[in-house]
Structure formats: structure tokens, C-alpha cells
Design a protein around this motif. Structure first.
Motif, short mmCIF file in Angstrom:
data_model
loop_
_atom_site.label_atom_id
_atom_site.label_comp_id
_atom_site.label_asym_id
_atom_site.label_seq_id
_atom_site.Cartn_x
_atom_site.Cartn_y
_atom_site.Cartn_z
N ALA A 89 0.81 -1.22 0.00
CA ALA A 89 0.00 0.00 0.00
C ALA A 89 0.84 1.27 0.00
N ASP A 90 2.01 1.23 0.60
CA ASP A 90 2.82 2.44 0.73
C ASP A 90 3.95 2.51 -0.30
N ALA A 91 3.89 1.67 -1.35
CA ALA A 91 5.01 1.60 -2.29
C ALA A 91 4.69 2.12 -3.68
N ALA A 92 3.50 2.62 -3.91
CA ALA A 92 3.14 3.07 -5.26
C ALA A 92 3.82 4.39 -5.58
N PRO A 93 4.27 4.58 -6.82
CA PRO A 93 4.85 5.88 -7.20
C PRO A 93 3.78 6.96 -7.24
N GLY A 94 4.23 8.21 -7.16
CA GLY A 94 3.28 9.31 -7.17
C GLY A 94 2.87 9.70 -8.57
N TYR A 95 1.58 9.67 -8.86
CA TYR A 95 1.07 10.07 -10.17
C TYR A 95 -0.42 10.34 -10.04
N SER A 142 12.10 2.87 -20.31
CA SER A 142 12.25 2.78 -18.86
C SER A 142 12.65 1.38 -18.43
N ASN A 143 13.90 1.24 -18.00
CA ASN A 143 14.32 -0.01 -17.38
C ASN A 143 13.55 -0.24 -16.08
N LEU A 144 13.30 0.84 -15.35
CA LEU A 144 12.52 0.73 -14.12
C LEU A 144 11.16 0.14 -14.40
N GLY A 145 10.48 0.60 -15.46
CA GLY A 145 9.14 0.12 -15.75
C GLY A 145 9.10 -1.37 -16.01
N CYS A 146 10.01 -1.87 -16.84
CA CYS A 146 9.99 -3.29 -17.16
C CYS A 146 10.47 -4.12 -15.97
N GLY A 147 11.46 -3.61 -15.24
CA GLY A 147 11.89 -4.33 -14.05
C GLY A 147 10.79 -4.41 -13.01
N LEU A 176 10.20 3.80 -4.85
CA LEU A 176 9.03 4.02 -5.70
C LEU A 176 8.16 5.20 -5.25
N PRO A 177 7.84 5.36 -3.95
CA PRO A 177 7.00 6.50 -3.57
C PRO A 177 7.64 7.85 -3.87
N ARG A 178 8.98 7.89 -3.99
CA ARG A 178 9.67 9.15 -4.29
C ARG A 178 9.83 9.36 -5.80
N THR A 179 9.39 8.39 -6.58
CA THR A 179 9.60 8.43 -8.03
C THR A 179 8.50 9.22 -8.72
N ALA A 180 8.91 10.27 -9.40
CA ALA A 180 7.94 11.11 -10.11
C ALA A 180 7.57 10.48 -11.45
N THR A 192 5.29 3.18 -21.66
CA THR A 192 4.39 4.32 -21.69
C THR A 192 3.88 4.68 -20.30
N SER A 193 4.57 4.23 -19.26
CA SER A 193 4.13 4.47 -17.88
C SER A 193 4.44 5.87 -17.40
N GLY A 194 5.44 6.53 -18.02
CA GLY A 194 5.91 7.81 -17.52
C GLY A 194 6.97 7.68 -16.44
N LEU A 195 7.32 6.45 -16.07
CA LEU A 195 8.37 6.25 -15.08
C LEU A 195 9.74 6.57 -15.69
N PRO A 196 10.68 7.02 -14.88
CA PRO A 196 12.01 7.34 -15.41
C PRO A 196 12.77 6.08 -15.81
N ARG A 197 13.93 6.30 -16.40
CA ARG A 197 14.74 5.19 -16.89
C ARG A 197 15.20 4.29 -15.75
N LEU A 198 15.61 4.87 -14.64
CA LEU A 198 16.12 4.12 -13.50
C LEU A 198 15.44 4.60 -12.23
N PRO A 199 15.44 3.78 -11.16
CA PRO A 199 14.80 4.19 -9.91
C PRO A 199 15.49 5.39 -9.28
N ASP A 200 14.75 6.12 -8.50
CA ASP A 200 15.29 7.24 -7.75
C ASP A 200 16.35 6.74 -6.77
N GLY A 201 17.52 7.39 -6.79
CA GLY A 201 18.56 7.04 -5.84
C GLY A 201 19.55 6.00 -6.29
#
Length: 412
Positions: free
Chosen positions: A97-103, A169-174, A153-157, A118-127
Motif C-alpha cells: 500500500a505504501d510503495a506506489a509511485p506518485g502520479y 524505462s528499465n525501471l518500468g519493465c523491471g 518508488l513513492p519518491r519516483t515522479a 508508456t508508464s511515464g516512469l524514469p529510466r532508473l529508480p530514484d537514488g
């Protein structure tokens, strides 16, 4: 189906493959798989380990890099065919519940968005990037694990509205692999083995290191194997030429691949058809995005797609945002006469020689290319060790070789 030919290919095919082997890094070996209808060939060159002069063989394992994404797309399609997940399922359904990215919640990110970039997530995770620097030439991602990912993930815009723009986005597929694993209650590599690799007979394809691996080199020194504990579904697989032959054959014609009795052929057939169906329209001259694969038409006189080492590469960070844009290059292959005649009834315009489905991967130790034409029943897989900085020339040569193979086989 004829048995594969191992060793030197026939003179004509050898001529076609020479530029490809020349483009492979001289410091590492290479294995090439070619399928032309019922004809299958595996050709190997060079050494897997220079110190022992151990040659590359059909069972030498190479890192697949982002070609892993095609397996993750197939896993999604397989689970969707069984009704275990839905393409339009929101990612929140399979996250804590507390791990979803902000959108914006009015249009949630779905599993399909993750699979099609097409998720809008960045290429790699924050940090993740700051932790890479001390280990940049060894194992830059090895200390970033699943727990780090869930905290990041919650910090990921999220940029833009999900489903509206392609941003690689490598993050998206991972993340997709993690969600499918959560849905099934299994680890990603165990799930992939049970649903994809095992049924297709890919016994040497897995995320972990194994026997007889190719040893990549940089400035004369061996490069450590690639580790990606947080995002194995994006780029962690290793495989062999033998397994890539079976994988290509399954994507071209599943009926030609012997399946174990426990395998559900109907589910696999549905999944394999789904993965190569375009989900985006290829705006701005880019490829159409399928489930893990890219797809392009090959019209007469058109430019062949070229990857510049950004899309499909996990070796270095790249500028965020923007679609995957191909770079045009000259095409020297003729259009198959039979295809040209069939297309002539469609009126004026370029002659379509069918769609090519492909993906490229570049990891720390090797470069991989896999592409095929369902219409021409032609496939090509290239696994090459050595310095990833040479991957641009190798991938370009692989694209050109595939087009020539399609043209010459289709016109024969």
C-alpha cells in the motif's frame, strides 16, 4: 524441421555473416544463430576466455541485457492468457500500500504501460545513480536490491499521463517483473523458468551466472558479471546460442518446437502471438512498441532502424525523456521479387516486405541482438562478448544482416 548446422555455414551464408563477425569486438567471441525457413545454423567465432583460449560454442552463455525484456513481455502475455492478470490491471494491485509511485490517480499506471514504456516512469529508480559511481566499471547496480526499489518508488515522479508517450524505462519493465512475481507468489526467475524457459526447453537461460560463461574484457581486464537484484526482469538474463535458436523458432512457429507434456501449447501460442502485436503507433518515425519487442515495417528503399546504445542498454545512464528515435542508414538489400509482386496490388507507395520484430541488449560484458520476420520465416540472433563500446557497429551490422537475409531468402 532440419537439424541445426553447427560449425562453418555454407559459403553463401558465410559471405552474408562476415561483416557481422567483423563488427564483433575482437577481444571477445561471438555466436550467431540464423533461421531461414526449415534451415537452422549456429556459427561461433573467437574465444570465450582469452587466458585459456576456450572457444565460443553453442552452449556458451552470454548476458542478454535488455533482450530480457522480451521474456518479461512473454511472461506477462502468458499470465494474461491464463486469466491470472490483466493488461489493464493497475500496478497498485500488486504493490504494498505504501510503495506506489506518485502520479495522478485518475489514470493509473497499468501492467501494459510498464511493458510498452508508456508508464511515464524514469529510466532508473530514484537514488540508484549515486550508488553506481564507485562501482561503475565493476558491478554498478549490485547493491540496489528489491527493498531499495520499494522504498524508492513513492519518491519516483511520473512524467505526463500514463499511456500517452513512449519513454524507455528499465525501471518500468523491471517493476513489471516484480509485480508478476507478486501476482504468482514466486520469485521472478523461478516464475520465468516455470512458465517460459522450461516449457520452451531453454535450459541454459536464467538470471544467475552459470557454467561456460563468456568473459567480457575492458582494456585487457576481465569485466565482472552483471548483477541487477532489484530489476532482473529488465536486463538480468543470460543465455546461449542453442537456447536463442529455440527462442527464435518459438516466436516464428511454435509448432516446430518440441514441448514437454506438461506445457500448455494453446496458452503459449496465444502469448507468443500477443507479444509481437503493436501497442503503440510508432510516432515520430520510431518503432512500434509491442510487449517487450520493437516492430518495424521494411519498405523498399527505406532506412533500417539503428540503435545508438541508449535504447536497450543498461551500461550507462542516458538523458531522460523522449521517444526512442532510430537513425537512418543506407540499405543495400534488394526487395524480394515475390513480395514485391504481391504488394503491387496495393497501389502506389513503398513495397512492404513485412514486419521485423527485434530487440537489442548491451550489458557490461556482452551485446545481444534478436530479430525475426514472421512473414519471411527468417530469424537472427547475435551474442557477442567484448567491449560494449563497440555495440553500436555490431547492432547496425545485425540489422543490415537481418534485412539481407530476409530479402535473399524471400526472393529465392
Amino acid at each position: 524441421m532440419n537439424a541445426p548446422l553447427y560449425g562453418p555455414p555454407d559459403p553463401e551464408l558465410d559471405r552474408l555473416l562476415r561483416p557481422l563477425f567483423r563488427a564483433a569486438a575482437p577481444a571477445g567471441g561471438a555466436a550467431v544463430v540464423v533461421i531461414r525457413g526449415d534451415e537452422r545454423t549456429v556459427a561461433c567465432r573467437g574465444h570465450a576466455v582469452r587466458s585459456t583460449e576456450r572457444p565460443v560454442r553453442a552452449d556458451t552463455r552470454f548476458e542478454l541485457g535488455s533482450v530480457t525484456k522480451t521474456f518479461t513481455g512473454l511472461l506477462l502475455a502468458e499470465m494474461a492468457a491464463r486469466g491470472e492478470v490483466g493488461y489493464d490491471d493497475p500496478i497498485d494491485r500488486y504493490l504494498p500500500a505504501d510503495a506506489a509511485p506518485g502520479y495522478p490517480q485518475e489514470r493509473p499506471i497499468t501492467l501494459l504501460h510498464l511493458a510498452t514504456h508508456t508508464s511515464g516512469l524514469p529510466r532508473l529508480p530514484d537514488g540508484v545513480l549515486p550508488g553506481q559511481v564507485p562501482r561503475w566499471f565493476t558491478r554498478p547496480y549490485a547493491t540496489f536490491g528489491p527493498a531499495h526499489l520499494l522504498r524508492a518508488l513513492p519518491r519516483t515522479a511520473v512524467r505526463g499521463t500514463p499511456g500517452t508517450q513512449v519513454r524507455y524505462s528499465n525501471l518500468g519493465c523491471g517493476l513489471l517483473g516484480l509485480l508478476l512475481a507478486n501476482a504468482a507468489g514466486q520469485r521472478y526467475d523461478d516464475l520465468l523458468a516455470a512458465r517460459v524457459c522450461g516449457p520452451l526447453g531453454l535450459m541454459d537461460t536464467s538470471c544467475g551466472p552459470g557454467r561456460e560463461e563468456d568473459a567480457g574484457y575492458r582494456r585487457g581486464r576481465r569485466v565482472p558479471s552483471f548483477r541487477l537484484p532489484a530489476l532482473p526482469a529488465a536486463a538480468a538474463l543470460r543465455s546461449t546460442a542453442d537456447d536463442m535458436l529455440r527462442y527464435l523458432q518459438a516466436n516464428l512457429a511454435l509448432d516446430a518446437v518440441p514441448l514437454p507434456e506438461r506445457a500448455d501449447a494453446a496458452v503459449l501460442r496465444t502469448a507468443l502471438n500477443e507479444v509481437r502485436r503493436p501497442r503503440t503507433d510508432g510516432r515520430r518515425g520510431g518503432p512500434r512498441i509491442c510487449l517487450g519487442w520493437n516492430q518495424r515495417a521494411l519498405p523498399a528503399g527505406a532506412a533500417e532502424p539503428r540503435t545508438d546504445g541508449v535504447a536497450g542498454t543498461f551500461g550507462r545512464p542516458a538523458a531522460a525523456g523522449g521517444p526512442v528515435v532510430p537513425v537512418p542508414v543506407p540499405v543495400r538489400a534488394p526487395v524480394p521479387a515475390a513480395v514485391a509482386a504481391a504488394a503491387a496490388t496495393d497501389g502506389p507507395g513503398p513495397v512492404d516486405v513485412g514486419e521485423v520484430v527485434y530487440h537489442v541488449g548491451a550489458a557490461r560484458r556482452s551485446t545481444a541482438f534478436v530479430g525475426f520476420s514472421p512473414r519471411a520465416q527468417v530469424g537472427l540472433a547475435v551474442l557477442a562478448g567484448g567491449q560494449p563500446l563497440r555495440s553500436r557497429a555490431l547492432v547496425q551490422s545485425a540489422h543490415e544482416t537481418l534485412r539481407v537475409l530476409i530479402a535473399e531468402f524471400g526472393g529465392s
